[in-house]
Design an enzyme around this catalytic site. Structure first.
Site, PDB file in Angstrom:
ATOM      1  N   GLY A  61       0.852  -1.191   0.000  1.00 58.67           N
ATOM      2  CA  GLY A  61       0.000   0.000   0.000  1.00 58.67           C
ATOM      3  C   GLY A  61       0.881   1.231   0.000  1.00 58.67           C
ATOM      4  O   GLY A  61       1.872   1.296   0.733  1.00 58.67           O
ATOM      5  N   ALA A  62       0.546   2.196  -0.857  1.00 55.58           N
ATOM      6  CA  ALA A  62       1.423   3.352  -1.024  1.00 55.58           C
ATOM      7  C   ALA A  62       0.686   4.667  -0.840  1.00 55.58           C
ATOM      8  O   ALA A  62       0.982   5.665  -1.475  1.00 55.58           O
ATOM      9  CB  ALA A  62       2.097   3.305  -2.386  1.00 55.58           C
ATOM     10  N   GLY A 120       1.651   4.055   3.964  1.00 59.11           N
ATOM     11  CA  GLY A 120       2.692   3.227   3.364  1.00 59.11           C
ATOM     12  C   GLY A 120       3.936   4.029   3.007  1.00 59.11           C
ATOM     13  O   GLY A 120       5.059   3.629   3.323  1.00 59.11           O
ATOM     14  N   PHE A 152     -12.534  22.684  12.030  1.00 61.84           N
ATOM     15  CA  PHE A 152     -13.084  21.415  11.561  1.00 61.84           C
ATOM     16  C   PHE A 152     -13.965  20.813  12.645  1.00 61.84           C
ATOM     17  O   PHE A 152     -13.811  21.133  13.828  1.00 61.84           O
ATOM     18  CB  PHE A 152     -11.942  20.442  11.213  1.00 61.84           C
ATOM     19  CG  PHE A 152     -11.952  20.014   9.771  1.00 61.84           C
ATOM     20  CD1 PHE A 152     -11.520  20.865   8.771  1.00 61.84           C
ATOM     21  CD2 PHE A 152     -12.409  18.744   9.405  1.00 61.84           C
ATOM     22  CE1 PHE A 152     -11.539  20.474   7.439  1.00 61.84           C
ATOM     23  CE2 PHE A 152     -12.427  18.342   8.076  1.00 61.84           C
ATOM     24  CZ  PHE A 152     -11.989  19.207   7.089  1.00 61.84           C
ATOM     25  N   ASP A 157      -8.895  -5.064   0.867  1.00 65.56           N
ATOM     26  CA  ASP A 157      -8.099  -6.265   0.605  1.00 65.56           C
ATOM     27  C   ASP A 157      -7.180  -6.627   1.775  1.00 65.56           C
ATOM     28  O   ASP A 157      -7.105  -7.776   2.191  1.00 65.56           O
ATOM     29  CB  ASP A 157      -7.237  -6.079  -0.649  1.00 65.56           C
ATOM     30  CG  ASP A 157      -8.061  -5.758  -1.877  1.00 65.56           C
ATOM     31  OD1 ASP A 157      -9.119  -6.377  -2.055  1.00 65.56           O
ATOM     32  OD2 ASP A 157      -7.653  -4.885  -2.657  1.00 65.56           O
ATOM     33  N   GLN A 197     -17.636   5.207   9.514  1.00 62.86           N
ATOM     34  CA  GLN A 197     -18.019   6.615   9.518  1.00 62.86           C
ATOM     35  C   GLN A 197     -18.773   6.984   8.244  1.00 62.86           C
ATOM     36  O   GLN A 197     -18.314   6.684   7.142  1.00 62.86           O
ATOM     37  CB  GLN A 197     -16.776   7.496   9.620  1.00 62.86           C
ATOM     38  CG  GLN A 197     -17.102   8.982   9.514  1.00 62.86           C
ATOM     39  CD  GLN A 197     -15.932   9.836   9.955  1.00 62.86           C
ATOM     40  OE1 GLN A 197     -15.061  10.164   9.164  1.00 62.86           O
ATOM     41  NE2 GLN A 197     -15.903  10.173  11.224  1.00 62.86           N
ATOM     42  N   HIS A 237     -19.831  10.092   6.142  1.00 62.48           N
ATOM     43  CA  HIS A 237     -19.493  11.507   5.999  1.00 62.48           C
ATOM     44  C   HIS A 237     -20.764  12.289   5.690  1.00 62.48           C
ATOM     45  O   HIS A 237     -21.546  11.869   4.844  1.00 62.48           O
ATOM     46  CB  HIS A 237     -18.470  11.685   4.869  1.00 62.48           C
ATOM     47  CG  HIS A 237     -17.807  13.019   4.870  1.00 62.48           C
ATOM     48  ND1 HIS A 237     -18.471  14.177   4.537  1.00 62.48           N
ATOM     49  CD2 HIS A 237     -16.538  13.385   5.180  1.00 62.48           C
ATOM     50  CE1 HIS A 237     -17.633  15.201   4.644  1.00 62.48           C
ATOM     51  NE2 HIS A 237     -16.450  14.743   5.032  1.00 62.48           N
ATOM     52  N   LEU A 244     -17.010  13.073  -2.357  1.00 62.95           N
ATOM     53  CA  LEU A 244     -16.771  13.905  -1.182  1.00 62.95           C
ATOM     54  C   LEU A 244     -16.833  15.395  -1.493  1.00 62.95           C
ATOM     55  O   LEU A 244     -16.234  15.866  -2.448  1.00 62.95           O
ATOM     56  CB  LEU A 244     -15.384  13.547  -0.628  1.00 62.95           C
ATOM     57  CG  LEU A 244     -14.890  14.312   0.596  1.00 62.95           C
ATOM     58  CD1 LEU A 244     -15.774  14.043   1.796  1.00 62.95           C
ATOM     59  CD2 LEU A 244     -13.452  13.919   0.914  1.00 62.95           C
ATOM     60  N   GLU A 299     -15.499  18.578   4.409  1.00 60.04           N
ATOM     61  CA  GLU A 299     -15.921  19.225   5.645  1.00 60.04           C
ATOM     62  C   GLU A 299     -15.284  20.618   5.753  1.00 60.04           C
ATOM     63  O   GLU A 299     -15.765  21.476   6.481  1.00 60.04           O
ATOM     64  CB  GLU A 299     -15.499  18.346   6.828  1.00 60.04           C
ATOM     65  CG  GLU A 299     -15.972  18.853   8.161  1.00 60.04           C
ATOM     66  CD  GLU A 299     -15.717  17.844   9.282  1.00 60.04           C
ATOM     67  OE1 GLU A 299     -15.722  16.636   9.011  1.00 60.04           O
ATOM     68  OE2 GLU A 299     -15.506  18.287  10.418  1.00 60.04           O
ATOM     69  N   HIS A 308     -17.626   6.516   4.462  1.00 60.84           N
ATOM     70  CA  HIS A 308     -16.415   7.305   4.255  1.00 60.84           C
ATOM     71  C   HIS A 308     -15.156   6.680   4.841  1.00 60.84           C
ATOM     72  O   HIS A 308     -14.122   6.623   4.187  1.00 60.84           O
ATOM     73  CB  HIS A 308     -16.634   8.683   4.870  1.00 60.84           C
ATOM     74  CG  HIS A 308     -15.511   9.638   4.677  1.00 60.84           C
ATOM     75  ND1 HIS A 308     -15.057   9.999   3.421  1.00 60.84           N
ATOM     76  CD2 HIS A 308     -14.730  10.326   5.557  1.00 60.84           C
ATOM     77  CE1 HIS A 308     -14.055  10.870   3.557  1.00 60.84           C
ATOM     78  NE2 HIS A 308     -13.822  11.059   4.839  1.00 60.84           N
ATOM     79  N   GLU A 332      -5.748   3.589   7.558  1.00 64.99           N
ATOM     80  CA  GLU A 332      -7.155   3.209   7.682  1.00 64.99           C
ATOM     81  C   GLU A 332      -7.347   1.704   7.850  1.00 64.99           C
ATOM     82  O   GLU A 332      -8.294   1.260   8.494  1.00 64.99           O
ATOM     83  CB  GLU A 332      -7.963   3.716   6.476  1.00 64.99           C
ATOM     84  CG  GLU A 332      -9.473   3.524   6.668  1.00 64.99           C
ATOM     85  CD  GLU A 332     -10.310   4.104   5.545  1.00 64.99           C
ATOM     86  OE1 GLU A 332      -9.759   4.848   4.706  1.00 64.99           O
ATOM     87  OE2 GLU A 332     -11.519   3.811   5.508  1.00 64.99           O
ATOM     88  N   ARG A 353     -14.040   8.939  14.057  1.00 68.36           N
ATOM     89  CA  ARG A 353     -12.852   9.742  13.794  1.00 68.36           C
ATOM     90  C   ARG A 353     -13.220  11.200  13.532  1.00 68.36           C
ATOM     91  O   ARG A 353     -14.205  11.481  12.851  1.00 68.36           O
ATOM     92  CB  ARG A 353     -12.120   9.181  12.566  1.00 68.36           C
ATOM     93  CG  ARG A 353     -10.961  10.029  12.111  1.00 68.36           C
ATOM     94  CD  ARG A 353     -10.244   9.413  10.940  1.00 68.36           C
ATOM     95  NE  ARG A 353     -11.017   9.426   9.706  1.00 68.36           N
ATOM     96  CZ  ARG A 353     -11.203  10.497   8.932  1.00 68.36           C
ATOM     97  NH1 ARG A 353     -10.709  11.664   9.283  1.00 68.36           N
ATOM     98  NH2 ARG A 353     -11.896  10.400   7.814  1.00 68.36           N
ATOM     99  N   SER A 380      -7.380  11.619  10.081  1.00 70.51           N
ATOM    100  CA  SER A 380      -6.995  10.407   9.336  1.00 70.51           C
ATOM    101  C   SER A 380      -5.662  10.611   8.618  1.00 70.51           C
ATOM    102  O   SER A 380      -4.780   9.754   8.694  1.00 70.51           O
ATOM    103  CB  SER A 380      -8.061  10.005   8.332  1.00 70.51           C
ATOM    104  OG  SER A 380      -8.230  11.011   7.370  1.00 70.51           O
TER     105      SER A 380
END
Lengths: 344, 574
Positions: B10-11, B15, B116, B210, B229, B231, B241, B244, B342, B373, B384, B389
């Site tokens: 994962g990048a 990651g 926020f 995955d 969550q 959103h 999205l 927020e 979300h 995540e 959250r 995040s």
């Protein structure tokens, strides 16, 4: 029931041994507001599971789904099919141009990434440790942020390379996205290697090899406007004194010639661009002759004699005033870069 | 067999942060593997900001950030994890800024910050409304600079754990279709979330969970998976999205009658209450007939009073998204929006060094790490806060990278496991061939549509025993239908249909874990709201769920305690 639409898609299966071909998919759109990607997904999920393409975020930020739609590079997730139907209800979808095709709409981005990598696409400090420091933030004036704001919206989707004529003509050209990245770093006040960057970017394949066709501006799905970032680079190069190259000489020669007579005397420009008559004779003249012989262009003999084919301009003083005023206003040689872009 | 000291799967932000920190702390042979190119990772879609108590716009403190996080998480956060998050936030932001991340600026040139939801001070550092994109690309610049070996468009098929020691992974090169084994002393998962199990989601098509399910199948429990969550501001019907950050800049939420309905639900914080509260409020407005649009299924985000100039400076991306997808010019019209799946608070359980732990005593699985995540260190608890995040992915990604560097430099074992890896590869080959040969009458797409619909309506913003029980049955039926699905593309190269089918297999298993956790948890806390148990119940439910995979593939639930350090649970009001 809504009207049927047709997606004409360029297919290529590397395992079949067959050439690429076009296949028509005719179907009822999933909904009237469907995006091009919704339609392509509909085909894959309900008609032909072998159709292959990249996509992920479907909100124009991940840069996966660049394709050629009706002949132009763009993302397919942020555009509705309704806007692309021709009079027969057909949309043509092809892989992005200027890249080898892997399978259907998937292309090999290797050279694209090589080009991005080659501009040292990261902030460079004189002192390497500065990069890892967490000793408070650098101050960056909002006006300096504004200079890198647009370039930093690039999502590296490759739509610009698809349409870039300079890259098509010469794969050594860095291309729009890599040059936009370079512009961000040249104008990023944190970077301490501006001179080295501008020097490298003035080389063959760099900022001066863009043909200003604006295709990248049209293809870009974000506010990057790559051509304008290339012009930003040229301005910086002029300002920082990187004049010793054909591109810079061409741009400055352009203004000088107009300043002399009010006209663009095209016979003078090649000599000014290469720097001297001897270079012109050695470098450009033989190519010009060859091009003439092969009917690539038909030289107008009058245009070949410097200073002969344009009548004198009645209010030449006003032309000079305009040029001088522009210089004073901008304090750099912006006029040259802009003049050159418009010429293209 | 490919071999690396450390393999980062994962990048996204987690990651890449892990890879860079591992290298900078002495790990020599670090590689990244990702099913999409690194800059296509879903972190790029984060918009509004990344939290840190820099105090650039108003006085702030790490304690305040820490408390807001714990309260926002409805007291299910492990409090040491939240403390580490808040305390490391400023340095993390400064480090990102030094790396070259492009942030918006204040008039005096500092990193700009905006308010926020759930944060009591304006601590969201932002790059207009493309903060995730800015940080992801900034990190990738460093990954390019460091020349990190990257397996781009390689897909992980399984994880090999033998005697509670991680040995490596089995992967597919998507381009060639070849299946390979990568042996590594340390394996890190930063594989993201699974919003794609819900009908309406902000998540990318790639967010199919995955990593979480591959861990689960390797015997690792999944923690707190019922906490999803929603959103509050996904574009109506699309789920895309709308940051927020819009409310951070002062946007209102209005219902179909034009009322600022948050007055009824969070009088003090109004639109800037935490997301769980705002999404429930919206859902109640919709359910009680005060929604808008033709089916009454939307409420509105109203930015008109902010003015065109501010909108185009601070929120240019969402202006464009609303225009492209809904045809709405938000300078002139409110945007129809709805609650949208979300972010998953739950995931692979880890300790605060990013080591994966697999029981109620938090025993470590050697050589296996996770952050972001897909993981659950539990800073976020049951809900959250926005902007935490990106921060968590960077703070815990880097922190885990440092643990990995220590582990691989201190004589971690790489001997043995030959047989386990070979067997795993053989099983993966067999699995992929089975998928390639699928030839039933069902379409995967239809099953997926039904799954997403069922999850949204029976395990969405509000949950209740009877629908959840029905859902459990429906999910079993969907599983049975999936066994009869078909694959048309039998080719080897770039076979995205096989990948989508495997992702579907993963998601179907995940839905059962989420639904089972939701059915069992008889209380309402954070992102988990039960109509039949509307109160939080600390007496019985102040505990984390751990779902273990049983032989028959169904989850068995156990529970572990929540770490309370400074903040005793109290009533949560905004």
């Amino acid at each position: 029931m809504s009207e049927l639409i047709t997606f004409r898609i360029r297919r290529f299966n590397p395992e079949s041994g067959e050439e690429a071909y076009y296949e028509d998919f005719t179907f009822e759109p999933p909904n009237p507001e469907a995006t091009l990607l919704d339609c392509i997904n509909h085909i894959k999920w309900h008609i032909d599971g072998t159709l292959t393409y990249r996509m992920s975020c479907r909100s124009a930020i991940c840069g996966s789904c660049a394709m050629r739609v009706n002949g132009g590079g763009q993302l397919v997730c942020n555009a509705q099919f309704q806007d692309y139907l021709d009079e027969n209800g057909v949309v043509t979808i092809e892989p992005v141009g200027n890249m080898p095709v892997v399978k259907d709409l998937v292309t090999d981005f290797s050279d694209f990434w090589n080009k991005v990598h080659s501009v040292n696409p990261y902030v460079q400090y004189a002192d390497e440790d500065a990069e890892r420091s967490n000793d408070g933030e650098h101050r960056m004036d909002p006006t300096d942020f504004a200079k890198i704001n647009e370039a930093s919206t690039c999502i590296l989707c490759g739509a610009c390379y698809s349409e870039c004529v300079s890259y098509e003509a010469d794969r050594n050209f860095l291309g729009p996205a890599a040059l936009a990245k370079a512009q961000r770093l040249v104008n990023d006040t944190r970077d301490e290697t501006k001179q080295e960057r501008l020097e490298a970017l003035s080389e063959y394949g760099g900022m001066w090899d863009c043909a200003h066709c604006f295709a990248c501006v049209q293809a870009c799905p974000k506010p990057v406007n790559p051509l304008y970032r290339i012009i930003d680079l040229r301005r910086e190069a002029h300002k920082e004194g990187f004049h010793d190259n054909n591109g810079s000489r061409h741009a400055r020669g352009f203004v000088e010639i107009i300043e002399e007579s009010g006209w663009l005397d095209e016979a003078k420009l090649p000599v000014k661009s290469v720097g001297s008559v001897s270079e012109f004779v050695a470098d450009l003249l033989p190519m010009g002759v060859r091009m003439g012989l092969k009917n690539k262009y038909r030289p107008n003999p009058l245009h070949m004699i410097p200073g002969r084919h344009h009548p004198e301009i009645p209010k030449m003083e006003e032309v000079k005033t305009i040029i001088q005023k522009t210089r004073l206003d901008k304090e750099d040689e912006t006029a040259e870069a802009e003049g050159e872009a418009d010429h293209g | 067999m490919i071999q690396h000291d450390a393999l980062i799967v994962g990048a996204g932000l987690a990651g890449q942060s892990a890879a860079l920190a591992a290298i900078r702390n002495g790990a020599r042979d670090v590689a990244i593997l990702t099913k999409v190119h690194p800059v296509r990772s879903h972190s790029c879609a984060a918009q509004g900001g990344i939290a840190a108590s820099l105090g650039n716009s108003a006085p702030d403190s790490t304690e305040s950030h820490e408390f807001d996080t714990v309260k926002g998480g409805d007291y299910l956060s492990d409090q040491t994890a939240a403390t580490i998050l808040a305390e490391n936030a400023p340095d993390t932001i400064y480090e990102l800024e030094h790396m070259g991340v492009v942030f918006s600026r204040t008039e005096d040139g500092k990193i700009a910050q905006r308010p926020f939801g759930g944060h009591t001070s304006p601590r969201a550092c932002y790059a207009a409304d493309r903060t995730g994109h800015a940080v992801l690309h900034g990190l990738y610049e460093q990954v390019m600079k460091a020349g990190v070996k990257t397996y781009s468009e390689w897909y992980m098929l399984s994880l090999v754990i033998e005697e509670r020691q991680c040995r490596g992974v089995v992967v597919m090169n998507i381009d060639t279709g070849e299946i390979e084994t990568i042996r590594a002393k340390a394996v890190f998962f930063g594989t993201g979330g699974y919003g794609r199990i819900f009908q309406t989601t902000t998540n990318a098509f790639a967010s199919t969970g995955d990593g979480a399910i591959i861990a689960y199948r390797a015997g690792i429990p999944l923690e707190d998976m019922e906490f999803m969550q929603f959103h509050p501001t996904g574009l109506y019907r699309h789920g895309i999205l709308a940051s927020e950050g819009a409310r951070g800049e002062g946007a209102y939420l209005i219902n179909g009658k034009g009322e600022r309905f948050m007055e009824r639900y969070a009088k003090e914080r109004m639109e800037l209450a935490p997301r769980d509260i705002v999404s429930r409020a919206e859902q109640m407005e919709i359910d009680e007939g005060r929604g808008g649009e033709e089916d009454g299924g939307a409420v509105y985000l109203d930015l008109r009073h902010l003015g065109g100039e501010r909108i185009m400076e601070r929120l240019p991306q969402i202006w464009q998204l609303a225009y492209d997808f809904l045809g709405v010019d938000m300078i002139k019209q409110p945007i129809p929006i709805q609650p949208t799946a979300h972010y998953s608070m739950g995931g692979i359980p880890t300790n605060t060094d990013g080591e994966v732990v697999d029981d109620q005593e938090n025993s470590v699985v050697r050589g296996y790490y996770a952050a972001g995540e897909c993981a659950c260190v539990s800073t976020h608890g049951a809900n959250r806060l926005g902007t935490n995040s990106l921060l968590e992915a960077c703070v815990y990604g880097a922190r885990t990278g440092r643990s990995i560097a220590r582990y691989v430099s201190n004589g971690a074992s790489e001997e043995g496991a030959e047989k386990a890896l070979k067997d795993a590869q053989a099983r993966a080959v067999e699995y992929v061939e089975r998928v390639r040969a699928m030839d039933g009458p069902e379409r995967t797409a239809d099953i997926r549509t039904d799954m997403k619909h069922a999850m949204m309506h029976k395990c969405g913003v509000f949950r209740e025993e009877k629908p959840l029980q029905e859902l459990m049955g429906e999910l079993q039926e969907l599983r049975a239908r999936f066994e009869r699905a078909s694959v048309m593309d039998r080719g080897r190269r770039f076979n995205t249909e096989i990948l989508e089918t495997i992702e579907m297999d993963h998601m179907l298993e995940l839905t059962q874990v989420v639904a089972a956790g939701a059915l069992a948890r008889q209380e309402s806390r954070g992102g988990h709201a039960r109509r039949d148990y509307p109160q939080r119940d600390d007496q019985s439910w102040l505990k984390h769920t751990l779902a273990y995979r049983q032989e028959d593939g169904t989850p068995a639930l156990r529970y572990k305690s929540v770490e309370i350090v400074k903040y005793e649970p109290q009533e949560r009001k905004y």
